[in-house]
Write an enzyme that holds these catalytic residues in place. Structure first.
Site, PDB file in Angstrom:
ATOM      1  N   SER A  10      -9.841  -0.547   7.163  1.00 52.73           N
ATOM      2  CA  SER A  10      -9.149  -0.681   5.825  1.00 52.73           C
ATOM      3  C   SER A  10      -8.511  -1.803   5.195  1.00 52.73           C
ATOM      4  O   SER A  10      -8.099  -1.996   3.997  1.00 52.73           O
ATOM      5  CB  SER A  10      -8.184   0.657   5.673  1.00 52.73           C
ATOM      6  OG  SER A  10      -8.935   1.858   5.663  1.00 52.73           O
ATOM      7  N   SER A  38      -9.611   1.519   2.954  1.00 52.82           N
ATOM      8  CA  SER A  38      -8.886   2.422   2.003  1.00 52.82           C
ATOM      9  C   SER A  38      -7.847   1.408   1.281  1.00 52.82           C
ATOM     10  O   SER A  38      -6.902   2.128   0.529  1.00 52.82           O
ATOM     11  CB  SER A  38      -7.994   3.559   2.569  1.00 52.82           C
ATOM     12  OG  SER A  38      -7.097   2.875   3.797  1.00 52.82           O
ATOM     13  N   LYS A  43       0.710  -1.260   0.033  1.00 53.52           N
ATOM     14  CA  LYS A  43       0.097  -0.156   0.082  1.00 53.52           C
ATOM     15  C   LYS A  43       0.867   1.331  -0.074  1.00 53.52           C
ATOM     16  O   LYS A  43       1.761   1.149   0.510  1.00 53.52           O
ATOM     17  CB  LYS A  43      -0.836  -0.054   1.376  1.00 53.52           C
ATOM     18  CG  LYS A  43      -1.778   1.030   1.338  1.00 53.52           C
ATOM     19  CD  LYS A  43      -2.758   0.792   2.706  1.00 53.52           C
ATOM     20  CE  LYS A  43      -3.931   1.945   2.441  1.00 53.52           C
ATOM     21  NZ  LYS A  43      -4.765   1.622   3.805  1.00 53.52           N
TER      22      LYS A  43
END
Ligand code: GLN
Length: 493
Positions: A181, A157, A82
């Site tokens: 997330s 996210s 990420k």
């Protein structure tokens, strides 16, 4: 070697066997990984930063470790990361214009561990700006699409990481989870995602959103792969003062293949109440029945304060964000705007660099911390957090794990919730209590509704990761729900 043998998503142990038994080289596998990503990602947009040439050169370096394999347990295993996790020499944008061209000079502790163990860092994945969102629609660059239905969001996210794993581009990815997330996108894309005990995985090099809630964690297609990544990245790190040592030193992967018969599980009714779609509820209850068949004693229970957790979270998380994001002022690093004096430089930098949702949260957070409102909001939220924590601790005196939905519904369409932030926030209703309490939880696929994946969330007490791994593994060995793949992957065969 036929390209066919790579068409199906591979697990870590399958990739190991390619390297060890079939003598495939890491650069060769990296070439195939790159071709697959180039093919899929033009459609899905999981990666913010992927570069074939650097991937191959990293793979060539790793290939040199082959003569010393015992030292490199993750030799050549591709991992996507990420883009709020710091990677030396590789852009780390946090999905924000503020850091569009920011290249860190150091690796996050988790990246250092993975690289030291031979892992192949594949690229950086898309996210909602600074982790603030539930759909990747708040990325300053582009949204990621759900591999199951490209008209729908992959969740967020960590939506880029989830889409990359779900579409078979990589076996595992790292995400971060402040309020759901990792788990919510895992549920929306039919894979597993683990949020660990607060402190188990170092936050050094994770760009802070809400420091008392943030945790890095793995997304993968099997409980074993989750465990293998955890074996690599869970350690007490002197560089993170909130890092905590697991009192048990046994490898997490030793929890694979265990019987779960005799365990006790609770089904907290607050998570199956109003707002949860009846179809999701049905699949979660079916999962609970499956656990009973596997010898688990399941009974209904209650955690009353869960109903306040969403409100408390959006006070605590925004308060911490307002403080953490103060560092982006246009002076030290990142975007810088023009200004006739320093104040104007600060304010135009922040106005230009941050997106709407980030600005909204900074404003909210500043408000709840301001004098006159601190007691009414922030302090009260902290009291709720304590209350919730006490109830959850009590619950684990009785149960080995708890069973809840991960999300109230399946993946929604682009634009469906962007007009109303509150509706977007409500998608986190099942996941945030876990962050507030600092306990671990995993999302595991438990079926489909109208062709879209659903996740069941399993919660354990602090350092209960081994229980979560054993129960997810036993459940998936029986149901094989993690073998479901998005329709496009079947068509390709
Ligand atoms: N969706 C939640 C939020 O917007 C959680 C995000 C996260 O876990 N990073 O805050």
């Amino acid at each position: 070697m036929s390209s066919h043998s790579f068409a199906h998503p591979k697990t870590i142990s399958e990739i190991r066997s390619l390297y060890h038994n079939e003598k495939v080289s890491v650069p060769d596998f990296a070439e195939l990984t790159a071709s697959n990503i180039e093919k899929q990602d033009s459609r899905l947009g999981a990666f913010l930063n992927f570069d074939r040439k650097s991937l191959i050169s990293r793979a060539q370096e790793i290939e040199k470790q082959r003569s010393n394999l015992e030292k490199y347990p993750l030799f050549g295993i591709p991992i996507a990361v990420k883009d709020n996790i710091s990677t030396a020499g590789i852009k780390t944008t946090c999905g924000s214009k503020m850091l569009e061209n920011y290249v860190p000079v150091y690796d996050a502790s988790v990246i250092k561990r993975l690289v030291d163990m031979g892992a192949l860092i594949v690229g950086k994945t898309n996210l909602d700006e600074f982790g603030m969102g539930s759909s990747t629609e708040n990325s300053a660059f582009f949204p990621t699409k759900n591999p199951w239905d490209t008209e729908r969001v992959p969740g967020g996210s960590s939506g880029g990481s989830a889409a990359a794993v779900a579409a078979g581009m990589v076996p595992v990815a790292l995400g971060s989870d402040t309020g759901g997330s990792i788990r919510q996108p895992a549920a929306f894309t039919g894979i597993l995602g683990l949020k660990c005990t607060y402190g188990l995985i170092s936050r050094f090099g994770l760009v802070a959103y809400a420091s008392s809630l943030d945790q890095i964690g793995p997304l993968a297609r099997s409980a074993e792969d989750i465990a293998l990544i955890l074996d690599a990245i869970a350690f007490k790190d002197a560089k993170d003062s909130t890092s905590a040592a697991d009192p048990n030193s046994e490898l997490y992967s030793k929890s694979i293949g265990k019987s779960i018969s005799g365990l006790k599980a609770g089904l907290p009714r607050e998570f199956l109440a109003e707002g949860i779609s009846p179809a999701v509820k049905e699949l979660v209850l079916k999962a609970a029945e499956k656990f009973e068949k596997l010898g688990v004693k399941v009974e209904e229970t209650s955690i009353p304060s869960v109903k306040y957790s969403l409100a408390a979270y959006y006070i605590i998380a925004t308060a911490e964000a307002s403080s953490n994001l103060a560092r982006f002022d246009g002076i030290r690093y990142g975007h810088r705007a023009e200004g006739k004096d320093i104040l104007e430089l600060y304010s135009s930098t922040r106005a230009e660099g941050f997106g709407r949702e980030v600005a909204r949260r900074i404003l909210l957070g500043t408000f709840v911390l301001s004098s006159g409102y601190y007691d009414a909001y922030y302090l009260k939220a902290m009291k709720v957090r304590k209350l919730l924590n006490d109830e959850i601790v009590k619950s684990f005196n009785k149960y080995d794990f708890l069973i809840t939905p991960t999300t109230p519904d399946t993946a929604f369409k682009f634009g469906e919730k962007t007009a109303n932030p509150l509706e977007m926030y409500l998608t986190d209703i099942c996941t945030i209590a876990v962050n507030l309490a600092g306990i671990p939880a995993i999302s595991v696929p438990c079926g489909l509704i109208n062709g879209l994946p659903v996740g069941v969330q399993l919660l354990a007490s602090r350092f209960g990761e081994r229980t979560l791994i054993s129960v997810s593994d036993a459940y998936l060995r029986d149901t094989k729900f993690n073998e479901m793949v998005p329709p496009f992957m079947k068509e390709e065969h």
